[in-house]
Scaffold this active site. Structure first.
Site, PDB file in Angstrom:
ATOM      1  CG  ASN A 175      89.673 -15.096 -45.322  1.00 55.85           C
ATOM      2  OD1 ASN A 175      90.733 -14.505 -45.094  1.00 55.85           O
ATOM      3  ND2 ASN A 175      89.634 -16.255 -45.965  1.00 55.85           N
ATOM      4  CG  HIS A 224      90.431 -18.025 -50.716  1.00 57.88           C
ATOM      5  ND1 HIS A 224      91.372 -18.673 -49.936  1.00 57.88           N
ATOM      6  CD2 HIS A 224      90.303 -18.748 -51.848  1.00 57.88           C
ATOM      7  CE1 HIS A 224      91.777 -19.753 -50.570  1.00 57.88           C
ATOM      8  NE2 HIS A 224      91.146 -19.829 -51.735  1.00 57.88           N
TER       9      HIS A 224
HETATM   10  C1  GAR Z   1      96.508 -12.415 -50.370  1.00 64.84           C
HETATM   11  O1  GAR Z   1      96.639 -12.870 -51.693  1.00 64.84           O
HETATM   12  C2  GAR Z   1      95.287 -13.063 -49.721  1.00 64.84           C
HETATM   13  O2  GAR Z   1      94.224 -13.269 -50.601  1.00 64.84           O
HETATM   14  C3  GAR Z   1      95.876 -14.372 -49.272  1.00 64.84           C
HETATM   15  O3  GAR Z   1      97.153 -14.060 -48.791  1.00 64.84           O
HETATM   16  C4  GAR Z   1      97.654 -12.923 -49.498  1.00 64.84           C
HETATM   17  C5  GAR Z   1      98.071 -11.901 -48.465  1.00 64.84           C
HETATM   18  O4  GAR Z   1      98.740 -10.836 -49.061  1.00 64.84           O
HETATM   19  N1  GAR Z   1      95.076 -14.984 -48.257  1.00 64.84           N
HETATM   20  C6  GAR Z   1      94.956 -16.306 -48.123  1.00 64.84           C
HETATM   21  O5  GAR Z   1      95.520 -17.100 -48.844  1.00 64.84           O
HETATM   22  C7  GAR Z   1      94.059 -16.755 -46.989  1.00 64.84           C
HETATM   23  N2  GAR Z   1      93.846 -18.156 -47.041  1.00 64.84           N
HETATM   24  P1  GAR Z   1      98.978  -9.498 -48.230  1.00 64.84           P
HETATM   25  O6  GAR Z   1      99.618  -9.917 -46.894  1.00 64.84           O
HETATM   26  O7  GAR Z   1      99.951  -8.742 -49.072  1.00 64.84           O
HETATM   27  O8  GAR Z   1      97.668  -8.812 -48.045  1.00 64.84           O
END
Ligand code: GAR
Length: 265
Positions: free
Chosen positions: A157, A159
């Protein structure tokens, strides 16, 4: 180049991390190939990105599954092999005093959705599952299906915070609101807790007086797009190893699982 690992991806939103992983595979920066992209959200933009690269996609609509579950709990259809006691005893995302009914509602509805995810995923054998902005907690039911060998976890994952600080759904927002002077992103393996699994890699940036939540999200995402492909490549090269140690402090004994990188391979 040796064998390519097969990578499955789950997303919920815009999929910019997914795009970085697709591009890195195509550019040979990851010895891997994406074999499917699934989403819990029918509106996820990342699904279009995958389709553009001719990657098979599927949707498991969590919102409608959870709604149906709450509407008619007598008709629930739990998967045959679901062991409620085992799953609830392993689940570590709720505080200890959480009402059992709340935990059960969470577990039942998510397990129903996860059984559908597994049904889809089964069509595409894979070596590594990457969560790329997948905004759903996975239960031990799903995790144990994928991680058949606990020493070789295979769900990663990304984060948006420097774990173990600021787990949860809004890592950059929480980092900013707390007034932290350094923010960052973390790639880790999934375990039964919330963003608590062994850390594979991290990147940090400084937060200055002129920064806003939007500007730190921008800085963070740019680092995520570098970090995630690098961590996936370490997995592809079989250079990640889990070490388990225990340590006794004032509160008793605690077990740690950390990732070490094998050098010179
Ligand atoms: C990213 O910032 C990722 O780190 C976060 O969601 C965003 C997705 O962006 N993930 C979380 O918060 C997981 N808990 P993306 O769809 O443009 O890759």
């Amino acid at each position: 180049m040796g064998n390519l690992i097969r990578i499955g991806a789950l997303i919920s939103g815009s999929g910019t991390n997914l795009q970085a992983i697709i591009d890195s595979c195509e550019q040979g920066k990851i010895d891997g190939k994406i074999v499917f992209v699934g989403s819990d959200n029918p509106g996820a933009k990342g699904i279009e990105r995958a389709a553009k690269h001719k990657i098979p996609t599927f949707i498991v609509n969590y919102d409608s599954i959870i709604r149906d579950f709450k509407k008619d709990q007598d008709k629930i259809n739990l998967p045959f092999c679901f062991d409620e006691k085992d799953v609830i005893s392993k689940l570590s995302i709720f505080p200890e005093d959480t009402d059992m009914q709340k935990i059960k509602t969470f577990v039942y509805s998510r397990v129903i959705a996860e059984a559908k995810l597994l049904e889809e995923i089964e069509q595409y054998p894979f070596d590594l599952l990457v969560l790329a902005g997948f905004m759903r907690n996975l239960t031990p039911y799903f995790i144990d299906w994928i991680n058949t060998d606990s020493n070789n976890p295979r769900i990663m994952n990304i984060h948006p915070a420097l774990l173990p600080s600021f787990p949860g759904v809004d890592g950059y927002g929480d980092t900013f609101r707390y007034g932290a002077k350094i923010g960052g992103c973390t790639v880790h393996f999934i375990d039964y807790g919330e963003d608590s699994g062994p850390i594979v890699g991290q990147r940090a940036f400084s937060i200055n007086e002129e920064d806003t939540i939007d500007s730190i999200k921008k800085k963070g995402l740019a680092l995520e797009w570098e970090l995630y492909p690098e961590c996936i490549q370490l997995f592809a090269q079989k250079r990640l190893k889990i070490i388990t140690t225990s340590h006794i402090n004032g509160k008793g004994e605690k077990t740690y699982r950390r990732v070490v990188k094998i050098i010179n391979k």
